[in-house]
Design a protein around this motif. Structure first.
Motif, PDB file in Angstrom:
ATOM      1  N   ARG A   1      10.592  15.919  29.214  1.00 23.92           N
ATOM      2  CA  ARG A   1      11.769  15.731  30.071  1.00 23.92           C
ATOM      3  C   ARG A   1      12.822  14.862  29.389  1.00 23.92           C
ATOM      4  O   ARG A   1      12.492  13.854  28.772  1.00 23.92           O
ATOM      5  CB  ARG A   1      11.378  15.086  31.397  1.00 23.92           C
ATOM      6  CG  ARG A   1      10.715  16.027  32.371  1.00 23.92           C
ATOM      7  CD  ARG A   1      10.625  15.406  33.748  1.00 23.92           C
ATOM      8  NE  ARG A   1       9.792  14.211  33.753  1.00 23.92           N
ATOM      9  CZ  ARG A   1       9.671  13.404  34.789  1.00 23.92           C
ATOM     10  NH1 ARG A   1      10.344  13.637  35.895  1.00 23.92           N
ATOM     11  NH2 ARG A   1       8.879  12.338  34.725  1.00 23.92           N
TER      12      ARG A   1
ATOM     13  N   TYR B   1      19.592  19.878  35.263  1.00 28.15           N
ATOM     14  CA  TYR B   1      18.619  20.920  34.950  1.00 28.15           C
ATOM     15  C   TYR B   1      17.963  21.398  36.244  1.00 28.15           C
ATOM     16  O   TYR B   1      17.926  20.689  37.241  1.00 28.15           O
ATOM     17  CB  TYR B   1      17.570  20.430  33.944  1.00 28.15           C
ATOM     18  CG  TYR B   1      16.707  19.282  34.398  1.00 28.15           C
ATOM     19  CD1 TYR B   1      15.475  19.499  35.011  1.00 28.15           C
ATOM     20  CD2 TYR B   1      17.103  17.959  34.182  1.00 28.15           C
ATOM     21  CE1 TYR B   1      14.672  18.445  35.409  1.00 28.15           C
ATOM     22  CE2 TYR B   1      16.298  16.896  34.582  1.00 28.15           C
ATOM     23  CZ  TYR B   1      15.087  17.147  35.197  1.00 28.15           C
ATOM     24  OH  TYR B   1      14.296  16.098  35.596  1.00 28.15           O
ATOM     25  N   VAL B   2      17.460  22.605  36.202  1.00 29.55           N
ATOM     26  CA  VAL B   2      16.894  23.219  37.406  1.00 29.55           C
ATOM     27  C   VAL B   2      15.495  22.692  37.684  1.00 29.55           C
ATOM     28  O   VAL B   2      15.180  22.266  38.787  1.00 29.55           O
ATOM     29  CB  VAL B   2      16.865  24.754  37.265  1.00 29.55           C
ATOM     30  CG1 VAL B   2      16.198  25.393  38.487  1.00 29.55           C
ATOM     31  CG2 VAL B   2      18.271  25.302  37.086  1.00 29.55           C
ATOM     32  N   THR B   3      14.633  22.745  36.670  1.00 27.08           N
ATOM     33  CA  THR B   3      13.259  22.310  36.857  1.00 27.08           C
ATOM     34  C   THR B   3      12.660  21.902  35.520  1.00 27.08           C
ATOM     35  O   THR B   3      13.142  22.326  34.464  1.00 27.08           O
ATOM     36  CB  THR B   3      12.403  23.429  37.497  1.00 27.08           C
ATOM     37  OG1 THR B   3      11.103  22.915  37.838  1.00 27.08           O
ATOM     38  CG2 THR B   3      12.231  24.620  36.572  1.00 27.08           C
TER      39      THR B   3
ATOM     40  N   GLU C   1      17.700  24.737  42.845  1.00 25.29           N
ATOM     41  CA  GLU C   1      17.545  23.299  43.072  1.00 25.29           C
ATOM     42  C   GLU C   1      17.691  22.555  41.753  1.00 25.29           C
ATOM     43  O   GLU C   1      17.087  22.891  40.759  1.00 25.29           O
ATOM     44  CB  GLU C   1      16.160  23.017  43.674  1.00 25.29           C
ATOM     45  CG  GLU C   1      15.966  21.558  43.994  1.00 25.29           C
ATOM     46  CD  GLU C   1      14.630  21.295  44.641  1.00 25.29           C
ATOM     47  OE1 GLU C   1      14.243  20.123  44.704  1.00 25.29           O
ATOM     48  OE2 GLU C   1      13.981  22.249  45.076  1.00 25.29           O
ATOM     49  N   GLY C   2      18.530  21.518  41.755  1.00 22.80           N
ATOM     50  CA  GLY C   2      18.677  20.699  40.572  1.00 22.80           C
ATOM     51  C   GLY C   2      19.877  21.033  39.732  1.00 22.80           C
ATOM     52  O   GLY C   2      20.135  20.411  38.725  1.00 22.80           O
TER      53      GLY C   2
ATOM     54  N   GLU D   1      19.208  14.464  37.400  1.00 22.96           N
ATOM     55  CA  GLU D   1      18.420  15.657  37.705  1.00 22.96           C
ATOM     56  C   GLU D   1      19.261  16.881  38.052  1.00 22.96           C
ATOM     57  O   GLU D   1      18.758  18.008  38.021  1.00 22.96           O
ATOM     58  CB  GLU D   1      17.439  15.355  38.840  1.00 22.96           C
ATOM     59  CG  GLU D   1      16.318  14.426  38.412  1.00 22.96           C
ATOM     60  CD  GLU D   1      15.214  14.330  39.440  1.00 22.96           C
ATOM     61  OE1 GLU D   1      15.441  14.732  40.610  1.00 22.96           O
ATOM     62  OE2 GLU D   1      14.117  13.853  39.085  1.00 22.96           O
ATOM     63  N   ASP D   2      20.543  16.677  38.385  1.00 28.16           N
ATOM     64  CA  ASP D   2      21.370  17.845  38.710  1.00 28.16           C
ATOM     65  C   ASP D   2      21.767  18.631  37.462  1.00 28.16           C
ATOM     66  O   ASP D   2      22.381  19.696  37.573  1.00 28.16           O
ATOM     67  CB  ASP D   2      22.627  17.424  39.483  1.00 28.16           C
ATOM     68  CG  ASP D   2      23.591  16.602  38.630  1.00 28.16           C
ATOM     69  OD1 ASP D   2      23.118  15.683  37.920  1.00 28.16           O
ATOM     70  OD2 ASP D   2      24.797  16.874  38.664  1.00 28.16           O
TER      71      ASP D   2
ATOM     72  N   PRO E   1      10.770  23.837  42.549  1.00 32.10           N
ATOM     73  CA  PRO E   1      10.531  22.393  42.617  1.00 32.10           C
ATOM     74  C   PRO E   1      11.175  21.728  41.413  1.00 32.10           C
ATOM     75  O   PRO E   1      11.365  22.354  40.367  1.00 32.10           O
ATOM     76  CB  PRO E   1       9.001  22.292  42.557  1.00 32.10           C
ATOM     77  CG  PRO E   1       8.567  23.538  41.841  1.00 32.10           C
ATOM     78  CD  PRO E   1       9.541  24.602  42.284  1.00 32.10           C
ATOM     79  N   LYS E   2      11.519  20.471  41.540  1.00 28.10           N
ATOM     80  CA  LYS E   2      12.146  19.769  40.422  1.00 28.10           C
ATOM     81  C   LYS E   2      11.170  19.605  39.265  1.00 28.10           C
ATOM     82  O   LYS E   2      11.575  19.534  38.107  1.00 28.10           O
ATOM     83  CB  LYS E   2      12.657  18.398  40.879  1.00 28.10           C
ATOM     84  CG  LYS E   2      13.353  17.578  39.802  1.00 28.10           C
ATOM     85  CD  LYS E   2      14.450  18.327  39.061  1.00 28.10           C
ATOM     86  CE  LYS E   2      15.588  18.725  39.952  1.00 28.10           C
ATOM     87  NZ  LYS E   2      16.670  19.383  39.169  1.00 28.10           N
ATOM     88  N   ARG E   3       9.887  19.560  39.576  1.00 28.19           N
ATOM     89  CA  ARG E   3       8.894  19.375  38.520  1.00 28.19           C
ATOM     90  C   ARG E   3       7.647  20.216  38.787  1.00 28.19           C
ATOM     91  O   ARG E   3       7.123  20.214  39.897  1.00 28.19           O
ATOM     92  CB  ARG E   3       8.510  17.892  38.429  1.00 28.19           C
ATOM     93  CG  ARG E   3       7.562  17.567  37.289  1.00 28.19           C
ATOM     94  CD  ARG E   3       7.296  16.071  37.207  1.00 28.19           C
ATOM     95  NE  ARG E   3       6.522  15.743  36.014  1.00 28.19           N
ATOM     96  CZ  ARG E   3       6.091  14.527  35.724  1.00 28.19           C
ATOM     97  NH1 ARG E   3       6.364  13.520  36.530  1.00 28.19           N
ATOM     98  NH2 ARG E   3       5.398  14.298  34.624  1.00 28.19           N
TER      99      ARG E   3
END
Length: 328
Positions: free
Chosen positions: A130, A138-140, A27-28, A135-136, A304-306
């Motif tokens: 961050r 980086y993964v998380t 994801e991301g 957001e695409d 999860p993104k974060r």
């Protein structure tokens, strides 16, 4: 080769393919590379530098966790310069590492090099701070909520000062995420209390030496004579400021109430000595969180993104009991 895998994965996603296959997109953005059997996982990590006790503990956590898990860690110290971090990331891309991780020294200016990593099919994980990028790329992100830290510090200070104080603020590195967010959070917390007034703000660059230098100059100015409270974006700057106060004949923790952020061992020692009043924890021991995320990604698991690492607040009443538990 990694670029081909990346394009293949995008094609699979377009037709609705799912599951935990090797090469799956996390994801991301980025792909999940699968090293050859028996080959060590290679991770490139770009660290900001060694500007504080917090950063030293953060580096040790990452190094020791990589060693414990048998990961080949390519570590680069940027000495607090963004250009050095960009060079390091480009070098990791050229070396063809499996994963890139980094703690960005400032928020902006990362998009071109992170796009290079994505084009090369190398996933990126962000640690501690961050970057301001799509957001695409980086993964998380794994780290603390800096805005919340600032809010916790502000809320504590409002209560401690009874809603009235002339406040000096020592900010972190200009343009960095913790400096921006800790300033924002603190202002959020004191906004409804007009008697809490920030009358001085200047960067101490997250270092003890700079914190002392700025406080020395402030105390010699007319504004310095009005200060009743100090908010420092990290403990090291607060500790430097404490030295300046003592050399000026003041009693830190009494003449000037001090709240800072990080929760390093030296801050607890200062609280026990009555020189610091409160510290908001910012856990630097991110190694286990970082490599857990990398291992999950390598298995094709969605992330999860974060991932927010929860922090606590400690004042002088808790310092003596908590001091033996400090690992950094």
């Amino acid at each position: 080769m990694k670029r081909c895998v990346w394009l293949s994965v995008l094609a699979m996603i377009a037709v609705g393919c799912s599951g935990g296959e090797a090469g799956k997109t996390a994801e991301g953005g980025g792909t999940t590379p699968t090293p050859e059997t028996g080959k060590k996982l290679v991770v490139g990590f770009s660290q900001i530098g060694a500007e504080s006790d917090w950063r030293t503990a953060n580096t040790e956590s990452i190094r020791s966790e990589a060693e414990k898990r048998g990961i080949d860690l390519k570590f680069a110290d940027a000495q607090q310069k963004q250009e050095n971090q960009i060079k390091a990331i480009k070098s990791f891309i050229a070396q063809g590492v499996d994963v890139i991780a980094f703690a960005p020294v400032v928020e902006t200016g990362w998009e071109p090099v992170l796009r290079e990593a994505k084009e090369a099919g190398i996933p990126v994980i962000v640690s501690d701070r961050r970057p301001d990028v799509p957001e695409d790329l980086y993964v998380t992100f794994i780290g603390s909520d800096f805005v919340k830290e600032g809010e916790m510090a502000g809320e504590w200070l409002v209560k401690k000062m009874g809603g009235t104080a002339k406040i000096a603020e020592l900010t972190g590195t200009t343009g960095s995420a913790p400096a921006n967010d800790r300033a924002k959070g603190f202002r959020n917390a004191i906004a409804a209390t007009p008697g809490m007034e920030i009358v001085f703000t200047q960067t101490g660059d997250f270092t003890r030496a700079k914190g002392k230098e700025v406080m020395e100059a402030l105390l010699k100015s007319p504004t310095g004579k009005e200060i009743k409270a100090l908010y420092a974006h990290n403990d090291d700057m607060a500790l430097g400021a404490i030295q300046a106060m003592e050399e000026a004949g003041l009693k830190p923790g009494e003449d000037i109430i001090i709240v800072s952020i990080d929760g390093v061992k030296a801050a607890f020692e200062a609280m026990v000595a009555g020189k610091l009043n409160c510290t908001v924890e910012c856990n630097p021991l991110l190694g286990p969180f970082l490599f857990d995320a990398i291992e999950k990604m390598m298995k094709g698991e969605m992330l999860p993104k974060r991932t927010v690492v929860e922090d606590k607040m400690y004042d002088q009443t808790q310092a003596a009991a908590e001091l033996p538990n400090r690992k950094y």
